[in-house]
Design a protein around this motif. Structure first.
Motif, mmCIF file in Angstrom:
data_model
loop_
_atom_site.group_PDB
_atom_site.id
_atom_site.type_symbol
_atom_site.label_atom_id
_atom_site.label_comp_id
_atom_site.label_asym_id
_atom_site.label_seq_id
_atom_site.Cartn_x
_atom_site.Cartn_y
_atom_site.Cartn_z
ATOM 1 N N ALA A 222 0.834 -1.211 0.000
ATOM 2 C CA ALA A 222 0.000 0.000 0.000
ATOM 3 C C ALA A 222 0.865 1.255 0.000
ATOM 4 N N ALA A 223 1.932 1.282 0.802
ATOM 5 C CA ALA A 223 2.826 2.441 0.832
ATOM 6 C C ALA A 223 3.523 2.612 -0.520
ATOM 7 N N GLY A 224 3.926 1.513 -1.139
ATOM 8 C CA GLY A 224 4.562 1.583 -2.464
ATOM 9 C C GLY A 224 3.600 2.115 -3.513
ATOM 10 N N MET A 225 2.335 1.690 -3.479
ATOM 11 C CA MET A 225 1.337 2.177 -4.440
ATOM 12 C C MET A 225 1.086 3.675 -4.246
ATOM 13 N N PHE A 226 1.017 4.118 -3.009
ATOM 14 C CA PHE A 226 0.818 5.533 -2.729
ATOM 15 C C PHE A 226 1.998 6.352 -3.244
ATOM 16 N N ALA A 227 3.208 5.894 -2.981
ATOM 17 C CA ALA A 227 4.406 6.613 -3.430
ATOM 18 C C ALA A 227 4.464 6.660 -4.957
ATOM 19 N N PHE A 228 4.116 5.559 -5.614
ATOM 20 C CA PHE A 228 4.127 5.523 -7.076
ATOM 21 C C PHE A 228 3.087 6.505 -7.639
ATOM 22 N N GLY A 229 1.885 6.519 -7.072
ATOM 23 C CA GLY A 229 0.845 7.453 -7.523
ATOM 24 C C GLY A 229 1.250 8.901 -7.308
ATOM 25 N N TYR A 230 1.914 9.184 -6.207
ATOM 26 C CA TYR A 230 2.366 10.533 -5.895
ATOM 27 C C TYR A 230 3.467 10.971 -6.855
ATOM 28 N N ALA A 231 4.341 10.039 -7.238
ATOM 29 C CA ALA A 231 5.476 10.349 -8.114
ATOM 30 C C ALA A 231 5.093 10.331 -9.593
ATOM 31 N N LEU A 232 3.896 9.858 -9.917
ATOM 32 C CA LEU A 232 3.494 9.717 -11.316
ATOM 33 C C LEU A 232 3.430 11.046 -12.060
ATOM 34 N N VAL A 233 2.959 12.107 -11.426
ATOM 35 C CA VAL A 233 2.834 13.398 -12.097
ATOM 36 C C VAL A 233 4.200 13.945 -12.509
ATOM 37 N N PRO A 234 5.177 14.041 -11.597
ATOM 38 C CA PRO A 234 6.482 14.530 -12.049
ATOM 39 C C PRO A 234 7.144 13.610 -13.078
ATOM 40 N N ILE A 235 6.953 12.303 -12.935
ATOM 41 C CA ILE A 235 7.521 11.368 -13.912
ATOM 42 C C ILE A 235 6.912 11.629 -15.288
ATOM 43 N N TYR A 236 5.590 11.798 -15.333
ATOM 44 C CA TYR A 236 4.886 12.067 -16.584
ATOM 45 C C TYR A 236 5.382 13.366 -17.217
ATOM 46 N N GLU A 237 5.533 14.435 -16.397
ATOM 47 C CA GLU A 237 5.998 15.719 -16.926
ATOM 48 C C GLU A 237 7.398 15.597 -17.514
ATOM 49 N N HIS A 238 8.298 14.868 -16.837
ATOM 50 C CA HIS A 238 9.672 14.711 -17.338
ATOM 51 C C HIS A 238 9.704 13.911 -18.636
ATOM 52 N N ILE A 239 8.902 12.856 -18.718
ATOM 53 C CA ILE A 239 8.872 12.040 -19.940
ATOM 54 C C ILE A 239 8.321 12.866 -21.105
ATOM 55 N N CYS A 240 7.223 13.598 -20.870
ATOM 56 C CA CYS A 240 6.631 14.409 -21.943
ATOM 57 C C CYS A 240 7.581 15.514 -22.385
ATOM 58 N N GLU A 241 8.259 16.139 -21.439
ATOM 59 C CA GLU A 241 9.206 17.198 -21.782
ATOM 60 C C GLU A 241 10.364 16.640 -22.599
#
Length: 195
Positions: free
Chosen positions: A18-37
């Motif tokens: 559960a903690a890993g899923m929360f951390a992954f969901g929280y980190a998804l936005v910056p990861i997405y922005e970096h990949i798109c950029e």
């Protein structure tokens, strides 16, 4: 191993997941922005960035600054109430967003429901007059003496014929569901008998 120990071990594993899923969901936005950029995919995010030497707000390229259209406002009330535009006219460029306000007051001693119907002059301007917000879209109920101010937000299409330099927007405000007066009855005189 006892059942209690197995349950405790399972709860520990579930908490880690559960903690890993929360951390992954929280980190998804910056990861997405970096990949798109990096890939140049997200055009909106690139356009929103401040580029040195440019202004922050992008210019609206759909506004025809070479033309000015005068828009006149008219109000007609079909009933005992006050209805008028806050200003008589505005000058706008085709493609430019403009907002005007109409004022209304129910001067009756009863509640009423009313609606406005727009009309345009010249007639061919109606197809080029785009209302984004308008009190004419809905019916309204007003209490006795109640005052309202309603906006009209509009854009004139740049494809408006070049010979049109003035548009008149006219509203007729009428009561909805009011009693319609009875038709006048014709009185016919009865012919007098001949002698």
């Amino acid at each position: 191993m006892s059942i209690r120990a197995q349950n405790a071990k399972m709860v520990g594993k579930l908490l880690v997941v559960a903690a890993g899923m929360f951390a992954f969901g929280y980190a998804l936005v910056p990861i997405y922005e970096h990949i798109c950029e990096a890939l140049g995919i997200n055009v909106l995010a690139v356009g929103e960035k401040q580029v040195p030497g440019t202004s922050r707000a992008a210019a609206n390229t759909q506004v025809d600054t070479s033309r000015l259209i005068t828009v006149e406002f008219d109000a007609n009330a079909r009933g005992p109430w006050h209805f008028k535009p806050a200003q008589a006219s505005v000058q706008v460029h085709p493609g430019q967003l403009a907002t005007v306000v109409y004022e209304f007051q129910n001067v009756q001693n009863r509640k009423m429901a009313a609606q406005a119907i727009p009309s345009y002059a010249p007639r061919n301007s109606a197809a080029h007059f785009n209302k984004l917000e308008c009190f004419c879209f809905n019916q309204y109920t007003l209490e006795p003496g109640e005052k309202k101010e309603w906006p009209v937000a509009f854009v004139i299409d740049p494809r408006l014929p070049k010979d049109v330099t003035t548009i008149t927007l006219s509203y007729t405000f009428f009561e909805v569901g009011a009693k319609v007066p009875a038709e006048p009855t014709a009185t016919t005189a009865t012919p007098e008998p001949r002698s």
